[in-house]
Design a protein around this motif. Structure first.
Motif, short mmCIF file in Angstrom:
data_model
loop_
_atom_site.label_atom_id
_atom_site.label_comp_id
_atom_site.label_asym_id
_atom_site.label_seq_id
_atom_site.Cartn_x
_atom_site.Cartn_y
_atom_site.Cartn_z
N MET A 46 -67.90 50.40 -18.67
CA MET A 46 -68.41 48.99 -18.15
C MET A 46 -69.03 48.97 -16.61
SD MET A 46 -65.03 46.59 -18.36
CE MET A 46 -66.31 44.79 -18.49
N CYS A 47 -70.21 48.55 -16.33
CA CYS A 47 -71.46 48.97 -15.63
C CYS A 47 -72.07 47.42 -15.14
CB CYS A 47 -72.54 49.38 -15.69
SG CYS A 47 -73.36 49.76 -14.93
N GLY A 48 -72.17 47.48 -13.77
CA GLY A 48 -72.60 46.51 -12.90
C GLY A 48 -73.76 45.86 -13.81
N SER A 49 -74.36 46.20 -14.42
CA SER A 49 -75.67 46.15 -14.96
C SER A 49 -75.50 44.96 -15.94
CB SER A 49 -76.42 46.88 -15.31
OG SER A 49 -75.88 47.86 -16.30
N THR A 53 -77.15 41.14 -16.51
CA THR A 53 -77.25 40.90 -17.60
C THR A 53 -76.96 39.98 -18.14
OG1 THR A 53 -78.46 43.28 -17.97
CG2 THR A 53 -77.99 41.92 -19.92
N LEU A 54 -75.66 39.37 -18.86
CA LEU A 54 -75.20 38.69 -18.93
C LEU A 54 -75.61 37.43 -18.13
CD1 LEU A 54 -71.62 40.56 -19.88
CD2 LEU A 54 -73.28 39.82 -21.24
N ARG A 55 -76.17 37.27 -16.65
CA ARG A 55 -75.93 35.43 -16.32
C ARG A 55 -77.46 35.80 -16.08
NH1 ARG A 55 -72.94 37.98 -11.65
NH2 ARG A 55 -74.77 39.04 -10.51
N SER A 56 -78.54 36.67 -16.61
CA SER A 56 -79.88 36.74 -16.26
C SER A 56 -80.18 36.47 -14.91
CB SER A 56 -80.29 35.19 -17.13
OG SER A 56 -80.35 35.22 -18.53
N MET A 165 -69.53 58.86 -17.40
CA MET A 165 -70.61 59.38 -16.87
C MET A 165 -71.94 59.81 -17.85
SD MET A 165 -68.26 62.84 -17.53
CE MET A 165 -66.57 63.13 -16.48
N LEU A 166 -71.81 58.58 -18.97
CA LEU A 166 -73.47 58.40 -19.13
C LEU A 166 -74.44 57.75 -18.58
CD1 LEU A 166 -72.20 58.76 -22.92
CD2 LEU A 166 -73.39 61.05 -21.60
N CYS A 167 -74.20 56.23 -18.06
CA CYS A 167 -74.67 55.54 -16.81
C CYS A 167 -74.01 56.28 -15.41
CB CYS A 167 -74.67 53.86 -17.40
SG CYS A 167 -75.59 53.51 -16.12
N GLY A 168 -73.35 55.60 -15.27
CA GLY A 168 -72.81 55.76 -13.44
C GLY A 168 -73.25 56.82 -13.20
N GLY A 169 -72.83 58.04 -13.99
CA GLY A 169 -72.60 59.83 -13.71
C GLY A 169 -74.10 60.32 -13.08
N ILE A 170 -75.06 60.30 -14.39
CA ILE A 170 -76.48 59.72 -13.99
C ILE A 170 -77.10 59.15 -13.41
CG2 ILE A 170 -77.04 58.84 -15.77
CD1 ILE A 170 -77.86 62.55 -15.50
N THR A 171 -76.69 58.50 -12.98
CA THR A 171 -77.75 57.45 -12.52
C THR A 171 -77.60 58.37 -10.73
OG1 THR A 171 -77.40 55.57 -12.97
CG2 THR A 171 -77.71 54.88 -11.16
N GLN A 278 -82.56 54.32 -3.32
CA GLN A 278 -82.04 53.69 -3.44
C GLN A 278 -81.62 53.75 -4.96
OE1 GLN A 278 -81.03 51.05 -1.80
NE2 GLN A 278 -79.69 50.19 -3.41
N VAL A 279 -80.32 53.57 -5.60
CA VAL A 279 -80.08 53.28 -6.66
C VAL A 279 -79.58 52.10 -7.41
CG1 VAL A 279 -79.76 55.57 -7.68
CG2 VAL A 279 -77.49 55.00 -6.80
N GLY A 280 -78.75 51.20 -6.29
CA GLY A 280 -78.45 50.07 -6.81
C GLY A 280 -79.89 49.08 -6.76
N VAL A 281 -79.19 48.09 -7.74
CA VAL A 281 -81.06 47.00 -8.04
C VAL A 281 -80.06 46.05 -7.44
CG1 VAL A 281 -81.80 46.10 -9.59
CG2 VAL A 281 -80.84 49.19 -9.89
N PRO A 282 -81.04 45.44 -6.24
CA PRO A 282 -79.89 43.70 -6.16
C PRO A 282 -80.88 42.80 -6.66
CG PRO A 282 -81.23 44.76 -4.51
CD PRO A 282 -80.85 45.44 -5.37
N GLU A 283 -80.57 41.52 -7.31
CA GLU A 283 -81.19 40.11 -8.01
C GLU A 283 -82.30 40.20 -7.04
OE1 GLU A 283 -78.57 37.71 -9.51
OE2 GLU A 283 -77.20 39.08 -10.85
N GLY A 284 -82.10 40.15 -5.67
CA GLY A 284 -83.92 39.93 -5.03
C GLY A 284 -84.19 41.01 -4.29
N ASN A 285 -85.16 41.07 -2.98
CA ASN A 285 -85.53 41.97 -2.85
C ASN A 285 -84.49 42.98 -1.79
OD1 ASN A 285 -88.00 41.35 -3.75
ND2 ASN A 285 -88.21 40.27 -2.03
N LEU A 286 -85.20 43.97 -1.77
CA LEU A 286 -84.00 44.96 -0.54
C LEU A 286 -84.84 44.50 0.69
CD1 LEU A 286 -85.14 48.58 -2.08
CD2 LEU A 286 -83.19 47.38 -2.16
N PRO A 287 -83.58 45.03 2.09
CA PRO A 287 -85.08 44.28 3.62
C PRO A 287 -85.86 44.86 3.76
CG PRO A 287 -82.11 45.20 3.30
CD PRO A 287 -82.72 45.65 2.20
N PRO A 288 -86.73 44.78 4.74
CA PRO A 288 -87.90 44.85 5.14
C PRO A 288 -87.29 46.23 5.84
CG PRO A 288 -87.04 43.53 6.09
CD PRO A 288 -86.05 43.18 5.39
N ILE A 289 -88.17 47.06 5.66
CA ILE A 289 -88.31 48.47 6.25
C ILE A 289 -89.13 48.68 7.97
CG2 ILE A 289 -88.48 51.36 6.41
CD1 ILE A 289 -88.17 50.85 3.38
#
Length: 362
Positions: A46-49, A53-56, A165-171, A278-289
């Motif tokens: 089970m992956c956070g993605s 996806t389930l909630r669009s 490993m097939l998603c979480g590990g390789i990511t 960065q590998v985590g994907v928020p539903e909005g934007n990343l913070p400004p740099i």
């Protein structure tokens, strides 16, 4: 040729499904091709993605949707044009990607970067194939897809360990390896969760001189150290954590999916010429740099998308060689709705794996 088994799984039919309201139903699989493999699913991580996806959350989902892209099971149907010597009865798996164009004129596919294909990439669920069929994932009894993205699972790795490993590990493995994590390098992993715990495990397996776990609170300190971290930073416990640890690491892999993460503070930790991925994907934007967070030390910032088939094979080999063991909790496939709710609540330590009890004992 018809099969004597039916394709059925947990289907999300609306954004409400993320609240534990998926329904078990039969569905039609993709049209059979001789390059395909059918997998009788025994385990699915089970992956956070799946929550996004389930909630669009990232984009409108095509419902009904069967999520799950960390699939392990037995090959029960193998096409005449299948690659990799896969045979009926082999224990195999598939990760977050199920297809790409594989055309010789595709810059990515022809150079072993199939995970970056922009012509015909198909994710393992909620993505259209060329014929319009929308892919279905692994919260199910069976999965069908192209053999190029199916992997034999080494005998030394248990199915429940191999699945995540097939998603979480390789990511996390892919950006660590590509950016030189190994002897002579110091690595920080931001976020100690499903991805982050793999980050610590694989940074150590690759031989990094030092691995630092970073999280907001101290409650995961002991776990991070048990996983192999040499140091732990609880950012909420020290208002000056960034300056106290400035210029101490070469590579940061950030698994956090938040618009509010202290990105400029993370960049302070990097040494001259350091890399932030960065590998985590928020539903909005990343913070400004701020530009001056990058320029004085010549830092590089980038992202990484899962990994190529070749990298997955390489990761599985390293897993055997270094005896990498993820922290997983098995949950019955029949209880997937409760597991989704628990995943949303952040309860896994550190990866849930659904066990399809109809097939797991075969």
């Amino acid at each position: 040729m018809t099969t004597d088994y039916k394709f059925a799984g947990w289907l999300g039919e609306s954004p409400e499904s993320v609240k534990g309201k998926m329904v078990w139903k039969e569905y039609e699989p993709k049209a059979w091709e001789e390059t395909n493999v059918d997998i009788e699913i025994s385990h699915c991580g089970m992956c956070g993605s799946e929550l996004h996806t389930l909630r669009s959350g990232w984009a409108p989902t095509t419902y009904p949707c069967c999520v799950g892209h960390e699939i392990v099971g037995k090959a029960v149907r193998v096409g005449s044009k299948v690659e990799k010597g896969i045979k009926i009865g082999d224990r195999v798996g598939v990760g977050a990607q199920s297809s790409s164009c594989l055309r010789p004129d595709c810059e990515d596919c022809s150079s072993g970067k199939e995970n970056h294909c922009t012509i015909g990439r198909v994710d393992t669920y909620n993505a259209p194939y060329a014929d319009g069929y929308v892919s279905k994932g692994g919260y199910a009894d069976y999965w069908r897809g192209p053999s190029h993205f199916v992997f034999k699972i080494p005998d030394e790795i248990k199915s429940e360990d191999a699945a995540p490993m097939l998603c979480g590990g390789i990511t996390v493995y892919s950006p660590l390896k590509k950016n030189g994590a190994g002897p002579g390098k110091k690595v920080a992993i931001v976020g100690i969760g499903g991805l982050g715990h793999f980050g610590i495990l694989y940074a150590k397996a690759l031989g990094a001189d030092k691995v630092v776990g970073i999280s907001r609170g101290a409650k995961k300190r002991e776990d991070a150290l048990k996983l192999g971290a040499d140091q732990y930073i609880a950012t909420n416990d020290d208002p000056d954590w960034a300056s106290h640890n400035a210029k101490t690491v070469d590579i940061i892999v950030c698994t956090v999916s938040s618009e509010k993460m202290p990105l400029d503070d993370y960049l302070q930790l990097l040494r001259t010429g350091g890399v932030f991925i960065q590998v985590g994907v928020p539903e909005g934007n990343l913070p400004p740099i701020h530009a001056f967070s990058l320029i004085p030390k010549g830092l590089k910032i980038g992202g990484s998308a899962i990994g190529s088939p070749a990298e997955i094979e390489e990761m599985l080999d390293l897993t055997v060689k270094k005896n990498v063991k993820p922290w997983i909790e098995a949950r019955p496939m029949k209880d997937a709705n409760q597991a989704i709710v628990d995943l949303e609540d952040g309860k896994p330590r550190y990866r849930y794996v659904l066990v399809n009890e109809k097939h797991a004992g075969k």
